[in-house]
Design a protein around this motif. Structure first.
Motif, PDB file in Angstrom:
ATOM      1  N   THR A  87       1.028  -1.248   0.119  1.00  0.00           N
ATOM      2  CA  THR A  87      -0.071  -0.001  -0.104  1.00  0.00           C
ATOM      3  C   THR A  87       0.889   1.194  -0.048  1.00  0.00           C
ATOM      4  O   THR A  87       1.842   1.257   0.684  1.00  0.00           O
ATOM      5  N   PRO A  88       0.320   2.247  -0.682  1.00  0.00           N
ATOM      6  CA  PRO A  88       1.087   3.709  -0.387  1.00  0.00           C
ATOM      7  C   PRO A  88       0.501   3.991   0.793  1.00  0.00           C
ATOM      8  O   PRO A  88      -0.355   3.757   1.271  1.00  0.00           O
ATOM      9  N   VAL A  89       1.081   5.042   1.501  1.00  0.00           N
ATOM     10  CA  VAL A  89       0.619   5.599   2.654  1.00  0.00           C
ATOM     11  C   VAL A  89      -0.221   6.811   2.138  1.00  0.00           C
ATOM     12  O   VAL A  89       0.374   7.774   1.799  1.00  0.00           O
ATOM     13  N   TYR A  90      -1.354   6.841   2.543  1.00  0.00           N
ATOM     14  CA  TYR A  90      -2.325   7.916   2.255  1.00  0.00           C
ATOM     15  C   TYR A  90      -2.669   8.595   3.778  1.00  0.00           C
ATOM     16  O   TYR A  90      -3.574   7.810   4.257  1.00  0.00           O
ATOM     17  N   ALA A 140       4.772  -0.878   2.673  1.00  0.00           N
ATOM     18  CA  ALA A 140       4.055   0.587   2.672  1.00  0.00           C
ATOM     19  C   ALA A 140       5.193   1.668   2.072  1.00  0.00           C
ATOM     20  O   ALA A 140       6.171   1.510   2.634  1.00  0.00           O
ATOM     21  N   VAL A 141       4.780   2.242   1.290  1.00  0.00           N
ATOM     22  CA  VAL A 141       5.612   3.374   0.532  1.00  0.00           C
ATOM     23  C   VAL A 141       4.888   4.715   0.864  1.00  0.00           C
ATOM     24  O   VAL A 141       3.626   5.157   0.442  1.00  0.00           O
ATOM     25  N   ALA A 142       5.793   5.565   1.396  1.00  0.00           N
ATOM     26  CA  ALA A 142       5.400   7.172   1.784  1.00  0.00           C
ATOM     27  C   ALA A 142       6.579   8.181   1.019  1.00  0.00           C
ATOM     28  O   ALA A 142       7.446   7.757   0.763  1.00  0.00           O
ATOM     29  N   ALA A 143       5.976   9.286   0.881  1.00  0.00           N
ATOM     30  CA  ALA A 143       6.528  10.278   0.210  1.00  0.00           C
ATOM     31  C   ALA A 143       7.437  11.200   1.391  1.00  0.00           C
ATOM     32  O   ALA A 143       8.659  11.293   1.342  1.00  0.00           O
ATOM     33  N   HIS A 144       7.093  11.035   2.725  1.00  0.00           N
ATOM     34  CA  HIS A 144       7.771  11.646   3.746  1.00  0.00           C
ATOM     35  C   HIS A 144       8.755  10.872   4.242  1.00  0.00           C
ATOM     36  O   HIS A 144       8.952   9.814   4.014  1.00  0.00           O
ATOM     37  N   ARG A 148       7.273   8.923  12.011  1.00  0.00           N
ATOM     38  CA  ARG A 148       5.896   8.956  12.666  1.00  0.00           C
ATOM     39  C   ARG A 148       4.940   8.390  11.227  1.00  0.00           C
ATOM     40  O   ARG A 148       3.847   8.038  11.638  1.00  0.00           O
ATOM     41  N   THR A 149       5.343   8.947  10.091  1.00  0.00           N
ATOM     42  CA  THR A 149       4.680   8.713   8.845  1.00  0.00           C
ATOM     43  C   THR A 149       4.029   7.111   8.849  1.00  0.00           C
ATOM     44  O   THR A 149       2.934   7.082   8.436  1.00  0.00           O
ATOM     45  N   PHE A 150       4.654   6.294   9.270  1.00  0.00           N
ATOM     46  CA  PHE A 150       4.252   4.887   9.208  1.00  0.00           C
ATOM     47  C   PHE A 150       3.499   4.364  10.306  1.00  0.00           C
ATOM     48  O   PHE A 150       2.943   3.090  10.343  1.00  0.00           O
ATOM     49  N   GLU A 176      10.450   8.330   1.838  1.00  0.00           N
ATOM     50  CA  GLU A 176      11.166   9.216   0.879  1.00  0.00           C
ATOM     51  C   GLU A 176      10.991   8.967  -0.675  1.00  0.00           C
ATOM     52  O   GLU A 176      11.941   8.866  -1.379  1.00  0.00           O
ATOM     53  N   SER A 177       9.810   8.528  -0.939  1.00  0.00           N
ATOM     54  CA  SER A 177       9.628   7.665  -2.280  1.00  0.00           C
ATOM     55  C   SER A 177      10.195   8.445  -3.612  1.00  0.00           C
ATOM     56  O   SER A 177      10.734   7.900  -4.528  1.00  0.00           O
ATOM     57  N   TYR A 178       9.923   9.930  -3.424  1.00  0.00           N
ATOM     58  CA  TYR A 178      10.380  10.631  -4.540  1.00  0.00           C
ATOM     59  C   TYR A 178      11.730  10.881  -4.938  1.00  0.00           C
ATOM     60  O   TYR A 178      12.210  10.922  -5.884  1.00  0.00           O
ATOM     61  N   PHE A 179      12.592  10.313  -3.777  1.00  0.00           N
ATOM     62  CA  PHE A 179      13.962  10.347  -4.038  1.00  0.00           C
ATOM     63  C   PHE A 179      14.433   8.850  -4.691  1.00  0.00           C
ATOM     64  O   PHE A 179      15.770   8.677  -4.693  1.00  0.00           O
TER      65      PHE A 179
HETATM   66  C1  LIG Z   1      -4.417  11.188  -0.985  1.00  0.00           C
HETATM   67  C2  LIG Z   1      -2.787  11.095  -0.622  1.00  0.00           C
HETATM   68  C3  LIG Z   1      -2.466  11.254   0.571  1.00  0.00           C
HETATM   69  C4  LIG Z   1      -1.093  11.194   0.848  1.00  0.00           C
HETATM   70  N1  LIG Z   1      -0.803  11.014   2.274  1.00  0.00           N
HETATM   71  C5  LIG Z   1       0.566  10.806   2.616  1.00  0.00           C
HETATM   72  C6  LIG Z   1       1.146  10.953   3.837  1.00  0.00           C
HETATM   73  O1  LIG Z   1       0.184  10.906   4.859  1.00  0.00           O
HETATM   74  N2  LIG Z   1       2.346  10.888   4.100  1.00  0.00           N
HETATM   75  C7  LIG Z   1       3.237  10.396   3.142  1.00  0.00           C
HETATM   76  O2  LIG Z   1       4.486  10.426   3.318  1.00  0.00           O
HETATM   77  N3  LIG Z   1       2.810  10.514   1.680  1.00  0.00           N
HETATM   78  C8  LIG Z   1       1.592  10.603   1.594  1.00  0.00           C
HETATM   79  N4  LIG Z   1       1.178  10.661   0.258  1.00  0.00           N
HETATM   80  C9  LIG Z   1       2.238  10.422  -0.713  1.00  0.00           C
HETATM   81  C10 LIG Z   1       2.392   9.033  -1.276  1.00  0.00           C
HETATM   82  O3  LIG Z   1       2.840   8.080  -0.054  1.00  0.00           O
HETATM   83  C11 LIG Z   1       3.447   8.938  -2.465  1.00  0.00           C
HETATM   84  O4  LIG Z   1       2.989   9.357  -3.477  1.00  0.00           O
HETATM   85  C12 LIG Z   1       4.014   7.582  -2.345  1.00  0.00           C
HETATM   86  O5  LIG Z   1       5.141   7.585  -3.445  1.00  0.00           O
HETATM   87  C13 LIG Z   1       3.381   6.302  -2.726  1.00  0.00           C
HETATM   88  O6  LIG Z   1       2.431   6.340  -3.767  1.00  0.00           O
HETATM   89  P1  LIG Z   1       2.674   5.966  -5.108  1.00  0.00           P
HETATM   90  O7  LIG Z   1       3.041   4.759  -5.453  1.00  0.00           O
HETATM   91  O8  LIG Z   1       1.631   6.476  -5.832  1.00  0.00           O
HETATM   92  O9  LIG Z   1       4.121   6.583  -5.722  1.00  0.00           O
HETATM   93  C14 LIG Z   1      -0.092  10.909  -0.329  1.00  0.00           C
HETATM   94  C15 LIG Z   1      -0.652  10.876  -1.467  1.00  0.00           C
HETATM   95  C16 LIG Z   1      -1.985  10.957  -1.728  1.00  0.00           C
HETATM   96  C17 LIG Z   1      -2.431  10.710  -3.156  1.00  0.00           C
END
Ligand SMILES: Cc1cc2nc3c(=O)[nH]c(=O)nc-3n(C[C@H](O)[C@H](O)[C@H](O)COP(=O)(O)O)c2cc1C
Length: 366
Positions: A87-90, A140-144, A148-150, A176-179
């Motif tokens: 899952t992405p982290v949303y 789980a993959v997150a941008a930040h 605590r993000t996770f 740090e997914s964008y990097f």
């Molecule tokens: C609706 C939404 C909510 C998000 N919330 C978070 C968040 O709480 N923390 C975070 O680090 N990234 C957040 N992101 C960024 C995603 O986690 C990030 O794009 C990551 O690369 C995973 O998504 P991807 O597989 O589309 O790249 C959010 C993105 C969207 C679209």
């Protein structure tokens, strides 16, 4: 050895980082020899749980009142011995796609007070509990970058696993997914992360769990500290705006970011080796023309190095060239001496400083 693995992908974005990393994990699972079923929720028509408890009532016990793709998904889920949630982290949690799927698992359980030492929900005997997943893992993959993000995802995963009577056997968190695809800055580290994701898949298939070391490697930092992360993050979105992308066209942004001096210059300075500098005191002025025209100054003194944008008041060596030439040199596509011989790069002042350049700023090795 895990016999059957269901990988549940809950990433709405088809070209995102979550899918990228999950492909490495799946490769590892394949190598490990488990039978894999990939359930991509973006391709499924699965409605929200209505909360009617119809699946607990006498009319349709163990079956949902809704008629959609969840019926076959439940069969696939029930057959697996291991489930990997991807899952992405949303908003600090699972994506809605993933969460919707989990909520629709309700027919697999039956009413229970859930009081006692564990949260275990009672399995619905009608759904052959003996073949239910006994193990669960998470990617789980997150941008930040903030750890605590996770927190929300991890806690929810642990509770869901416990509630469903499955053992949590791996928690893979990738911040740090964008990097993940800035080639100039972290090629070696990125390779390590991808290899770790593949190893995690292999370990899951073979040992039925991921080692602590592999989990740690998947989370290897890609930026040096919060400040660098914040600056690069802002630059990333500035680039997205400049290339006219909404953020969904990841390739376009990444290609531009990979060649952007606002990212490359700080990364160059981060490679500074104080041992190679010794007691050197010097200022290098970079005067770029072309698409990314502008001035940068690198100040070296007392074994430290810092970067400033703009022309320095004084300098020892000046490097003048088209920004494209310098980017190509940094990406090791162009040899600096060759560029000088062709007149594409001009050196003024102390030329010896330039001959020490590779030792002062060795390319990233971690
Ligand atoms: C609706 C939404 C909510 C998000 N919330 C978070 C968040 O709480 N923390 C975070 O680090 N990234 C957040 N992101 C960024 C995603 O986690 C990030 O794009 C990551 O690369 C995973 O998504 P991807 O597989 O589309 O790249 C959010 C993105 C969207 C679209």
């Amino acid at each position: 050895m895990v016999e059957r693995t269901l990988v549940v992908i809950g990433a709405p974005r088809r070209n995102g980082y979550t899918r990228d990393l999950s492909n490495h994990l799946i490769r590892g699972l394949e190598r490990g020899g488990t039978q894999i079923d990939v359930l991509d929720l973006a391709d499924q028509n699965i409605a929200l749980c209505r909360g009617c408890y119809g699946c607990w009532g006498p009319a349709r016990p163990g079956r949902c009142v809704q008629n959609d793709d969840m019926a076959s998904a439940l069969d696939r889920y029930s057959l697996a011995s291991l489930v990997v949630w991807v899952t992405p982290v949303y908003y600090y949690s699972f994506s809605a796609l993933t969460k919707t799927f989990i909520e629709r698992l309700l027919p697999l359980t039956r009413p229970s007070p859930s009081i006692g030492p564990t949260l275990k929900l009672v399995k619905n005997a009608l759904r052959s509990p003996e073949t239910m997943p006994r193990k669960m893992a998470l990617l789980a993959v997150a941008a930040h970058r903030d750890p605590r993000t996770f927190d929300g995802v991890t806690k929810t995963f642990e509770l869901v696993a416990e509630g469903m009577g499955a053992e949590p056997v791996g928690i893979l968190l990738r911040p740090e997914s964008y990097f993940m695809d800035f080639p100039a800055s972290k090629p070696v580290t990125m390779k390590r992360v991808q290899t770790a994701a593949e190893t995690a898949g292999f370990e899951l298939a073979r040992e039925g769990r991921v080692s602590a070391e592999t989990q740690r490697r998947v989370s290897t930092p890609l930026t040096r500290n919060d400040d660098t992360f914040n600056r690069h993050f802002e630059t990333y979105w500035a680039i997205a705006k400049e290339v006219g992308s909404s953020g969904s066209d990841r390739k376009k942004i990444t290609e531009a970011a990979a060649r952007d001096l606002r990212i490359l210059m700080p990364e160059l300075v981060a490679c500074f080796d104080p041992k190679a500098a010794g007691d050197l005191v010097a200022v290098i002025h970079f005067a770029f023309s072309g698409k990314q025209a502008g001035d940068w100054a690198v100040h070296i003194s007392g074994g430290t190095c810092c970067l400033a944008s703009g022309q320095p008041a004084d300098w020892d060596t000046r490097v003048s060239c088209d920004s494209k030439t310098f980017v190509d040199i940094m990406l090791q596509k162009v040899d600096p001496r060759g560029a000088m011989a062709k007149g594409a790069l001009e050196l003024t002042g102390d030329r010896r400083l330039f001959s020490r350049f590779r030792r002062l700023f060795p390319p990233p090795s971690t």
